[in-house]
Design an enzyme around this catalytic site. Structure first.
Site, PDB file in Angstrom:
ATOM      1  N   VAL A  21      30.534  40.418   0.603  1.00  0.00           N
ATOM      2  CA  VAL A  21      30.696  40.055   2.005  1.00  0.00           C
ATOM      3  C   VAL A  21      32.012  40.651   2.475  1.00  0.00           C
ATOM      4  CG1 VAL A  21      30.934  38.169   3.672  1.00  0.00           C
ATOM      5  CG2 VAL A  21      29.442  37.887   1.676  1.00  0.00           C
ATOM      6  N   CYS A  22      31.996  41.247   3.658  1.00  0.00           N
ATOM      7  CA  CYS A  22      33.218  41.702   4.300  1.00  0.00           C
ATOM      8  C   CYS A  22      33.952  42.688   3.396  1.00  0.00           C
ATOM      9  CB  CYS A  22      34.065  40.476   4.652  1.00  0.00           C
ATOM     10  SG  CYS A  22      35.420  40.727   5.806  1.00  0.00           S
TER      11      CYS A  22
END
Length: 200
Positions: A110-111
């Protein structure tokens, strides 16, 4: 169901992890695994030493496992946050990520967790995404990566990356659909009442 039959998802925690990067997917995946335990999955957390970590905005987490005592995982999720920046130069952490790559069937991020995967060499020649503010750095870390700046998540088979922060929720719902079914993912989405209509 025998413990040996349970498939496991691990979410990595570390100082400076972005809260929603970890908690968003956790809420989706924990809802799935607890409400629908017949699917045979569980989700847990791990950190390097198994101790508490302080997230980017001050929230404190305590991981269920250390890297050393964590069970084998079928899916590993590496969140982002400012704590990923030192990880890009932390050879012990990068070596641990590479070791996981050799044994974990599905690696997800994520991210700016994607930056760590890139630094570890996991994204070479692959399509990937990250937080919009870190796309240039992702390209610097590995120019062979095919950037997907407009995608909320990118599924490239055994590696799935997602864009920033809230995009991890979308990616987690995609994982439920992929690992179980679209109908199950819709049930989970309804349970957590995730139906974005931003007010601004």
């Amino acid at each position: 169901m025998a413990d040996s039959d349970v498939r496991r998802i691990g979410i990595v925690l570390f100082d400076g992890v972005e809260e929603l990067d970890a908690v968003g997917p956790w809420d989706v995946l924990a809802c799935w695994t607890q409400q629908f335990d017949e699917d045979g999955w569980e989700v847990t957390t791990l950190s390097r030493d198994g101790g508490p970590v302080t997230a980017a905005k001050g929230l404190q987490f305590t991981a269920a496992h250390s890297f050393a005592d964590a069970p084998a995982f079928d899916v590993l999720l590496h969140p982002g946050g400012r704590g990923t920046r030192p990880q890009l130069r932390d050879e012990a952490h990068l070596d641990w990520v590479r070791t996981q790559r050799r044994s974990v069937p599905l690696m997800t991020s994520v991210c700016t967790g994607a930056l760590v995967y890139a630094a570890a060499g996991l994204l070479a020649g692959r399509p990937a995404t990250t937080h919009w503010g870190s796309l240039d750095l992702l390209a610097e870390l590995d120019p062979t990566i095919e950037l997907r700046p407009d995608d909320r998540f990118v599924d490239d088979g055994d590696v799935v990356t997602s864009a920033g922060v809230s995009a991890g929720i979308d990616m987690a719902l995609h994982l439920v659909a992929r690992l179980s079914s679209v109908d199950r993912a819709r049930q989970v989405r309804r349970h957590v009442q995730y139906d974005p209509e931003p007010p601004v």
